[in-house]
Design a protein around this motif. Structure first.
Motif, mmCIF file in Angstrom:
data_model
loop_
_atom_site.group_PDB
_atom_site.id
_atom_site.type_symbol
_atom_site.label_atom_id
_atom_site.label_comp_id
_atom_site.label_asym_id
_atom_site.label_seq_id
_atom_site.Cartn_x
_atom_site.Cartn_y
_atom_site.Cartn_z
ATOM 1 N N PRO A 106 0.827 -1.213 0.000
ATOM 2 C CA PRO A 106 0.000 0.000 0.000
ATOM 3 C C PRO A 106 0.860 1.262 0.000
ATOM 4 C CG PRO A 106 -0.640 -1.483 1.788
ATOM 5 C CD PRO A 106 0.605 -2.042 1.169
ATOM 6 N N ASP A 107 0.385 2.263 -0.742
ATOM 7 C CA ASP A 107 1.041 3.575 -0.790
ATOM 8 C C ASP A 107 2.511 3.503 -1.177
ATOM 9 O OD1 ASP A 107 -1.348 4.857 -0.025
ATOM 10 O OD2 ASP A 107 -0.908 4.478 2.086
ATOM 11 N N SER A 108 2.867 2.576 -2.054
ATOM 12 C CA SER A 108 4.256 2.477 -2.500
ATOM 13 C C SER A 108 4.298 2.526 -4.024
ATOM 14 C CB SER A 108 4.909 1.187 -2.000
ATOM 15 O OG SER A 108 4.343 0.072 -2.641
ATOM 16 N N ALA A 109 5.431 2.998 -4.543
ATOM 17 C CA ALA A 109 5.612 3.083 -5.989
ATOM 18 C C ALA A 109 7.091 2.961 -6.339
ATOM 19 C CB ALA A 109 5.040 4.397 -6.511
ATOM 20 N N PRO A 110 7.741 1.853 -5.970
ATOM 21 C CA PRO A 110 9.161 1.716 -6.289
ATOM 22 C C PRO A 110 9.377 1.633 -7.798
ATOM 23 C CG PRO A 110 8.289 -0.363 -5.483
ATOM 24 C CD PRO A 110 7.197 0.669 -5.328
ATOM 25 N N LEU A 111 10.506 2.155 -8.255
ATOM 26 C CA LEU A 111 10.863 2.082 -9.673
ATOM 27 C C LEU A 111 11.690 0.814 -9.876
ATOM 28 C CD1 LEU A 111 10.791 3.383 -12.462
ATOM 29 C CD2 LEU A 111 12.885 4.601 -11.851
ATOM 30 N N LEU A 112 11.130 -0.156 -10.606
ATOM 31 C CA LEU A 112 11.765 -1.456 -10.817
ATOM 32 C C LEU A 112 12.414 -1.510 -12.191
ATOM 33 C CD1 LEU A 112 8.764 -3.515 -9.424
ATOM 34 C CD2 LEU A 112 10.818 -2.837 -8.191
#
Length: 144
Positions: A106-112
């Protein structure tokens, strides 16, 4: 305070009691906390971006699915993804498919980053043997 402002405040208090306002705010916070964002960059072995790759995100415990395509910089983004376990599948002609297990928080948006390898080139050559019949009595020899 002037009459219209007092009337407006009074109407607001009647419509939205402090308890109701708290519940609405709490629900907004709760809803915001169940989604994450899946974003990434797809590139080749030399870190050059791969444009036009199809990215499929499939929930492992339901039929929920979302698709995206990479842009000119190899980037993609999927917003409002429910928190949970997923399989990410990336496909592009000329490259080997990439599959990766992924947990969305939740509430995360890592750049993979997702490197893709070139697909193996398969070539085949078919040789057939056929003999041509030659007329032994015929000659193409020129006379001078």
């Amino acid at each position: 305070m002037s009459g219209p402002i007092r009337l407006c405040r009074s109407a607001f208090r009647k419509l939205f009691s402090p308890c109701l306002v708290f519940v609405l705010i709490f629900q907004g916070i709760a809803l915001a906390g169940i989604f994450g964002t899946v974003r990434g960059i797809v590139h080749d072995a030399q870190h050059r971006p791969i444009e036009g790759a199809k990215v499929v995100l499939q929930a492992t415990q339901s039929d929920w699915k979302k698709e995206a395509a990479t842009d000119g910089e190899g980037r993609f983004q999927m917003d409002a993804v429910p928190a949970g376990l997923y399989t990410l599948h990336i496909l592009r002609d000329g490259f080997r498919d990439v599959k990766s297990d992924l947990t969305v928080l939740p509430d995360s948006a890592p750049l993979l980053h997702f490197p893709m390898e070139l697909a193996a080139v398969h070539q085949s050559v078919e040789v057939t043997d056929s003999a041509q019949l030659v007329d032994a009595g015929f000659s193409t020899r020129r006379q001078h």
